[in-house]
Design an enzyme around this catalytic site. Structure first.
Site, PDB file in Angstrom:
ATOM      1  N   CYS A 168       0.831  -1.203   0.000  1.00  0.00           N
ATOM      2  CA  CYS A 168       0.000   0.000   0.000  1.00  0.00           C
ATOM      3  C   CYS A 168       0.868   1.257   0.000  1.00  0.00           C
ATOM      4  O   CYS A 168       1.502   1.587   0.998  1.00  0.00           O
ATOM      5  CB  CYS A 168      -0.929  -0.032   1.221  1.00  0.00           C
ATOM      6  SG  CYS A 168      -1.789   1.516   1.556  1.00  0.00           S
ATOM      7  N   CYS A 228       0.015   3.964   2.576  1.00  0.00           N
ATOM      8  CA  CYS A 228       0.388   3.516   3.924  1.00  0.00           C
ATOM      9  C   CYS A 228       1.829   3.909   4.236  1.00  0.00           C
ATOM     10  O   CYS A 228       2.161   4.283   5.362  1.00  0.00           O
ATOM     11  CB  CYS A 228       0.247   1.999   4.051  1.00  0.00           C
ATOM     12  SG  CYS A 228      -1.434   1.365   3.856  1.00  0.00           S
TER      13      CYS A 228
END
Length: 234
Positions: free
Chosen positions: A31, A34
């Protein structure tokens, strides 16, 4: 900061949140957002000097925790206090937004005083805590527990009416109604005696349920007697 797994989540997040606010960062290595948000969260939480803690959960490796939060997209960030989610956001946020989110979790001076009183745990401290915050769950349950131990079950039940029902509230209320811990030596005999009366006698049914609450879900007899209760009632 702690890397938390499905196996450690209850201890390191849920139980810990009764002492300090815990920010849960649900992320995954693939991700991109993230990777941007993670360092911001880490720096912002670290700047609180322990007033807030950070728990990072890799959703790929810990599907149970992800499912518990009903995660549909990441990054997903939730704040927990007293075992409950109190705030959160989805998606990457800038430093200012993250700082505002984290600062909102730091206890005020009065909240800090209440938490210190609850941690003290004696009756006078718990009553003082409730003067400052009449519906504080930890203070209510803690004081009710002391009242039950002192034989003041009716007062404990009145006190517990202030807060929503939880597993711990049900346990202490059950203790208040039954007069204390179930004696493991005769609890099965008591349950067997009550079982024949639960359908027609509401008081017998309440006592039966209370005994199961006191025994707790970890006791293998609890599930057995719950099934017997269902059979008897229906």
């Amino acid at each position: 900061m702690a890397d938390v797994t499905d196996a450690t989540f209850t201890t390191e997040v849920v139980e810990r949140s009764h002492t300090v606010a815990v920010v849960v960062d649900l992320w995954a290595p693939w991700c991109g957002p993230c990777k941007t948000l993670g360092p911001i969260l880490e720096q912002t939480v670290a700047a609180t000097g322990g007033a807030v803690e950070l728990a990072k959960v890799n959703v790929d490796d810990n599907p149970q925790t992800a499912q518990a939060f009903q995660v549909q997209s990441i990054p997903a960030v939730y704040a927990m206090r007293d075992g409950k989610v109190v705030d959160g956001f989805i998606g990457a946020q800038g430093e200012a937004a993250v700082a505002q989110f984290v600062q909102g979790l730091i206890p005020t001076e009065q909240e800090g005083e209440v938490e210190a009183l609850v941690a003290a745990g004696d009756e006078a401290s718990l009553r003082r805590a409730l003067e400052l915050d009449a519906d504080h769950e930890g203070a209510v349950v803690g004081l009710a527990d002391l009242l039950v131990a002192d034989g003041r079950g009716e007062e404990a039940l009145e006190l517990l009416e202030r807060i929503p029902e939880t597993a711990e509230v049900r346990r202490v209320a059950a203790l208040a109604r039954t007069g204390g811990e179930a004696d493991n030596g005769d609890v099965e005999a008591r349950l067997d005696d009550l079982l024949g009366r639960v359908k027609a006698d509401p008081d017998a049914r309440q006592e039966f349920v209370d005994l199961l609450e006191i025994m707790g879900s970890d006791d293998p007899r609890t599930s057995v007697y719950r099934r017997r209760l269902t059979t008897q009632l229906y």
